[in-house]
Design a protein around this motif. Sequence first.
Motif, PDB file in Angstrom:
ATOM      1  N   SER A 162      -2.983   3.783  -2.232  1.00 44.90           N
ATOM      2  CA  SER A 162      -4.033   2.769  -2.363  1.00 44.90           C
ATOM      3  C   SER A 162      -3.421   1.395  -2.121  1.00 44.90           C
ATOM      4  CB  SER A 162      -4.679   2.823  -3.758  1.00 44.90           C
ATOM      5  OG  SER A 162      -5.298   4.071  -3.979  1.00 44.90           O
ATOM      6  N   ARG A 206      -6.344   1.512   4.860  1.00 42.85           N
ATOM      7  CA  ARG A 206      -6.823   0.823   3.665  1.00 42.85           C
ATOM      8  C   ARG A 206      -6.033  -0.456   3.411  1.00 42.85           C
ATOM      9  NH1 ARG A 206      -7.475   5.158  -1.083  1.00 42.85           N
ATOM     10  NH2 ARG A 206      -8.628   3.393  -1.967  1.00 42.85           N
ATOM     11  N   THR A 242     -13.120   5.253  11.163  1.00 41.98           N
ATOM     12  CA  THR A 242     -12.150   4.295  10.628  1.00 41.98           C
ATOM     13  C   THR A 242     -11.620   3.393  11.737  1.00 41.98           C
ATOM     14  OG1 THR A 242     -11.512   5.869   8.906  1.00 41.98           O
ATOM     15  CG2 THR A 242     -10.004   4.046   9.347  1.00 41.98           C
ATOM     16  N   ALA A 282      -1.321   5.024   3.468  1.00 40.28           N
ATOM     17  CA  ALA A 282      -2.731   4.725   3.748  1.00 40.28           C
ATOM     18  C   ALA A 282      -2.812   3.403   4.495  1.00 40.28           C
ATOM     19  CB  ALA A 282      -3.540   4.681   2.457  1.00 40.28           C
ATOM     20  N   GLY A 336      -7.287  -2.970   5.955  1.00 43.73           N
ATOM     21  CA  GLY A 336      -8.639  -3.393   5.602  1.00 43.73           C
ATOM     22  C   GLY A 336      -8.648  -4.423   4.483  1.00 43.73           C
ATOM     23  N   LEU A 337      -7.782  -4.229   3.463  1.00 40.92           N
ATOM     24  CA  LEU A 337      -7.732  -5.191   2.361  1.00 40.92           C
ATOM     25  C   LEU A 337      -7.210  -6.537   2.846  1.00 40.92           C
ATOM     26  CD1 LEU A 337      -8.062  -5.818  -0.627  1.00 40.92           C
ATOM     27  CD2 LEU A 337      -5.764  -4.886  -1.023  1.00 40.92           C
ATOM     28  N   PHE A 397       0.840  -1.196   0.000  1.00 43.86           N
ATOM     29  CA  PHE A 397       0.000   0.000   0.000  1.00 43.86           C
ATOM     30  C   PHE A 397       0.875   1.246   0.000  1.00 43.86           C
ATOM     31  CE2 PHE A 397       0.939  -0.590   4.457  1.00 43.86           C
ATOM     32  CZ  PHE A 397       1.085   0.692   4.955  1.00 43.86           C
TER      33      PHE A 397
END
Length: 331
Positions: free
Chosen positions: A142, A175, A209, A172, A178-179, A139
């Motif tokens: 993104s 994110r 978040t 990030a 989370g992935l 990451f």
Amino acid sequence: MSDFFHHSGIEYPWLLMLLFLGLFPWFVRGHESFPHPSMLSLPKDKLSIWVERVWRLLGSLLIMFMVLALAGIYWGEPVIERVGRGAHIMMVLDRSASMNDDFADKPAEGSVSKMAAARRVLQTFVDKGHEDLIGMVTFSTSPILVAPLGGDREAVKSALKATDAGGMGFTAIARGLGLALDYFEGKPMTGSRVVLLVSDGGAHLDSKTQDMLRAMFIRQHASLYWIFMRSANGASISAPPEEGREDAYPEYHLHQFFSTLGVPYKAYEAESPRAVETAIADVARLKNQPVRYFETAPRHNLSSVFYLLALLCGCGLFALHLTEVKQWRAA
């Protein structure tokens, strides 16, 4: 036999339409006519009749075996259950531009970027985790899933090698985590779940978040291990920031948030390549419950078998051809 048909397949199924050509030998006249009308009065020779039937059968089988070989019949791709000891580890690697910087403590042999040190140590970690299921997410601005969770070590090492290009963009972390956690969603829990975060920075996470990540970690029963790659002149995650400068040290606040996730969490503050190796070795010594996973076996092409059968039929036809009477011998 039923297992064979269950796991077999055809690469070019449209070629099976040519199987009807196997009927061709039964409708052609394959022997010469002799101008001797008196032969009609001779009794039928059962041996000759069976030789002719075998001749036509071998011709049919030859054509059909050739068609099946060209169609690419294969057997394989069965799903095999394996059991080992290890963990389900999703590595989350920071590829932001700051990972190109040096450590807080430079090694004696010269400057080494945090990305280069992390890549080298993670490759060793992947090689030693023989029974672990390992996946990888990178990451920056993104997140990207570069290697799915599984036993394919070469895929993970290739993904690590691709980080030679260096990092870019921002950090990030939410994110990326989370992935990685999403990849556990809906999968049976057959081993310890570990998220291994390798990053040099933090991010300001709003309350929404934070609540989302906390709920995901608890739902997936995943532990978190953070290898904090401390930058040169960077702040420590264990030292509270000075009053009035709290916003300047997001790493500290991120560390505090991780401590409230409600799942096992441990942070390693790595200030040199040696410290990264120590942290990875500690993670590798984790005691894990047995891991049960399913692996797809490679397919086996059976075309060579059908080519061999066609060759044997051809040899049989040639042998019968040698017994054919070409002309009548004079009395």
